[in-house]
Design an enzyme around this catalytic site. Structure first.
Site, PDB file in Angstrom:
ATOM      1  N   GLU A   1      14.125 -15.773   0.274  1.00  0.00           N
ATOM      2  CA  GLU A   1      14.482 -16.897   1.159  1.00  0.00           C
ATOM      3  C   GLU A   1      13.408 -17.975   1.152  1.00  0.00           C
ATOM      4  O   GLU A   1      13.643 -19.097   1.564  1.00  0.00           O
ATOM      5  CB  GLU A   1      14.589 -16.406   2.611  1.00  0.00           C
ATOM      6  CG  GLU A   1      15.874 -15.739   2.961  1.00  0.00           C
ATOM      7  CD  GLU A   1      15.783 -15.161   4.367  1.00  0.00           C
ATOM      8  OE1 GLU A   1      15.091 -15.769   5.233  1.00  0.00           O
ATOM      9  OE2 GLU A   1      16.375 -14.096   4.580  1.00  0.00           O
TER      10      GLU A   1
ATOM     11  N   ASP B   1       0.832  -1.196   0.000  1.00  0.00           N
ATOM     12  CA  ASP B   1       0.000   0.000   0.000  1.00  0.00           C
ATOM     13  C   ASP B   1       0.875   1.257   0.000  1.00  0.00           C
ATOM     14  O   ASP B   1       1.846   1.333   0.762  1.00  0.00           O
ATOM     15  CB  ASP B   1      -0.872  -0.035   1.267  1.00  0.00           C
ATOM     16  CG  ASP B   1      -1.933   1.047   1.284  1.00  0.00           C
ATOM     17  OD1 ASP B   1      -2.789   1.032   0.393  1.00  0.00           O
ATOM     18  OD2 ASP B   1      -1.900   1.887   2.193  1.00  0.00           O
TER      19      ASP B   1
HETATM   20  C1  BGC Z   1      -5.442   2.257  -0.456  1.00  0.00           C
HETATM   21  C2  BGC Z   1      -6.602   3.059   0.011  1.00  0.00           C
HETATM   22  C3  BGC Z   1      -6.244   3.658   1.343  1.00  0.00           C
HETATM   23  C4  BGC Z   1      -4.919   4.428   1.288  1.00  0.00           C
HETATM   24  C5  BGC Z   1      -4.363   4.653   2.642  1.00  0.00           C
HETATM   25  C6  BGC Z   1      -4.457   3.376  -0.684  1.00  0.00           C
HETATM   26  O1  BGC Z   1      -3.570   3.205  -1.534  1.00  0.00           O
HETATM   27  O2  BGC Z   1      -5.662   1.516  -1.605  1.00  0.00           O
HETATM   28  O3  BGC Z   1      -7.785   2.323   0.063  1.00  0.00           O
HETATM   29  O4  BGC Z   1      -7.247   4.536   1.733  1.00  0.00           O
HETATM   30  O5  BGC Z   1      -3.966   3.737   0.575  1.00  0.00           O
HETATM   31  O6  BGC Z   1      -3.917   3.457   3.188  1.00  0.00           O
END
Ligand code: BGC
Length: 517
Positions: free
Chosen positions: A252, A203
């Protein structure tokens, strides 16, 4: 031995809150996902990417993680996780989980300890705290704005310091200059790798490193995830050093496990940097999410991606919809034309060399729900912009599995968001086995893609300026982006799949066809 499954996979994004609710509390769960593995198997997907299911106050639908090693009770238990993973693996489906390293929840033990410990402490150094200037107590340390609206800084309860949050105030940014943060995330990677996951979607993979001194951005500091280019907090070169430490960890483990980056960059060149051989395996190409339904824009995005990824030996990673953007049926005009174009675009993607991500519900032709009542909205964007932006709830409405029931088979109770009129006819039950349904179209397209594997892409003379035609080594794909039918004269071979009826040898507006070679 590596089988490189991830270079040509079809990967299905499951959004746990909205996929299937086994315990009838209105929210999806891991047991629900497990019960639907046969459905995913029949769809023909190679892997699942699962959005967060970790312990979380759910201020940002789970992207606010309070404990990276625990399952939120709303979704189940670690045993439920293991059982789901086992069921997926038995069905030959791999599982990629979401890792949220840019920020934790404000309910995370570390953040609670930081608030308790006070300014200058080792606990505060795991986040970005800055002193309040007594001469200007209302002025944050810099002009950065939250992606969700409003300032990216909030004052601590005692009013003495500010802390940084690129997203909601309940999502404080971690300080990746702190070695403890590095050690903790390596340990979290191992925790899930030891449990048997096949990879991680990272993310905000472009956000963890901030420019030294946290300088102001240009302009008024307003940022958007989508479309923001490089800034003091996005796509800083330092992020690559982190991935170079992660790659050896995943290597790994056996089983050809992968990282996929959510990295919004201003060019295919910058994106490809995340894919160098000692970094990550895939990075979503969001250019087609941003592109209008136009031949010229699609071709430009495809060419740039293929050229740049070839340079680093990485597969292209195509996507049209996810839990953050308006569903592509709606982006392309909604109604019958939106659906027709969405199917055509999907058919195009499935003919491209590389990896394709499918977002849950797109295989049913689901549209964005634009008219949710304000009272049910949960996206922090809605609240932080005082309703100016409705946010992303409209693409997160629970999946309709059946034609009837309180949540159309999502569960035994009403779902956490209401489904709109008309979704009974878009349910799995309504589409299953029905010739011409979107679900059967996806099933057929995915199966044919496997049987006719792309080995490259050569553009062919197109029958009109609004059309794209290419040969991928196994099929010839023609897509009509225009508003008028085009003649298919000059294309021959068996028609493997057409997203609309090819009456009189013509390809209708907003449709695609594959010819066998
Ligand atoms: C996720 C979102 C989220 C944000 C903060 C994004 O890239 O896909 O859904 O609100 O990151 O974590």
């Amino acid at each position: 031995m590596s089988d490189n499954w991830w270079r040509e996979a079809v990967i299905y994004q499951v959004y746990p809150r909205s996929f299937a609710d086994a315990n009838g509390d209105g929210m999806g769960d891991l047991a629900g996902i497990r019960s639907r593995i046969p459905y995913l198997s029949a769809l023909g997907v190679d892997a699942i990417w699962l959005s967060p299911f970790y312990a979380s106050p759910q201020k940002d639908a789970g992207y606010d993680v309070a404990d990276y090693r625990a399952i939120d009770p709303r979704f189940g238990t670690l045993d439920d996780f293991d059982a789901m993973l086992e069921a997926a693996h038995e069905a030959g489906i791999r599982l990629i989980v979401d890792l949220v390293p840019n920020h934790s929840s404000s309910e995370h033990e570390w953040f609670k300890a930081a608030l308790a410990a006070g300014p200058g402490s080792a606990e505060r150094d795991r986040y970005h705290f800055r002193d309040v200037d007594p001469a200007k107590p209302e002025t944050p340390p810099n002009n950065w704005q939250s992606v969700f609206g409003g300032p990216a800084w909030t004052r601590t309860p005692d009013g003495k310091q500010w802390y940084l949050h690129l997203f909601d105030s309940s999502q404080p940014d971690l300080n990746w200059d702190n070695p403890e943060v590095h050690a903790e995330f390596q340990s979290i990677l191992r925790f899930w790798l030891d449990r048997g996951v096949d990879g991680f979607r990272i993310d905000v993979a472009h956000g963890m490193v901030k420019a030294e001194g946290l300088p102001d951005t240009g302009g008024d500091g307003t940022i958007e995830m989508i479309g923001t280019t490089r800034s003091p907090f996005f796509d800083q070169d330092g992020v690559h050093d982190i991935y170079r430490t992660w790659r050896p960890v995943i290597e790994e483990y056996d089983g050809d496990r992968i990282f996929v980056a959510e990295a919004w960059t201003d060019s295919a060149e910058r994106r490809a940097l995340y894919l160098r051989p000692d970094e990550l395996h895939q990075a979503f190409n969001f250019d087609l999410v941003l592109a209008p339904f136009k031949a010229v824009d699609f071709r430009k995005a495809i060419d740039a991606e293929i050229a740049n990824n070839a340079g680093v030996g990485a597969p292209c990673t195509w996507v049209l919809s996810n839990h953050d953007v308006q569903r592509h049926v709606t982006r392309y005009g909604d109604g019958p034309i939106g659906l027709a174009r969405a199917k055509a675009a999907t058919q195009l993607l499935l003919a491209l060399p590389g990896v394709v991500y499918v977002y849950q519900g797109e295989e049913l032709g689901l549209n964005e729900v634009l008219d949710l009542p304000d009272e049910v909205r949960e996206d922090p964007t809605f609240f932080r912009t005082n309703g100016e932006q409705i946010g992303r709830d409209g693409c997160r409405v629970p999946i309709p599995w059946k034609t009837e029931g309180p949540s159309l088979g999502f569960g035994d109770a009403a779902g956490w968001l209401p489904q709109p009129e008309g979704w009974s006819e878009k349910s799995v039950e309504a589409e299953d086995g029905v010739a011409g349904s979107t679900l059967e179209f996806y099933r057929q397209a995915i199966a044919l893609r496997k049987a006719h594997k792309a080995s490259g892409l050569t553009w062919l003379d197109e029958p009109s300026a609004d059309t794209l035609a290419f040969d991928n080594g196994a099929v010839v794909c023609v897509v009509n982006f225009g508003d008028e039918p085009v003649s298919l004269d000059g294309f021959d071979g068996e028609v493997l799949l057409a997203s609309a009826d090819l009456a009189e040898g013509r390809l209708p507006a907003g449709s695609a066809v594959w010819f066998a070679k």
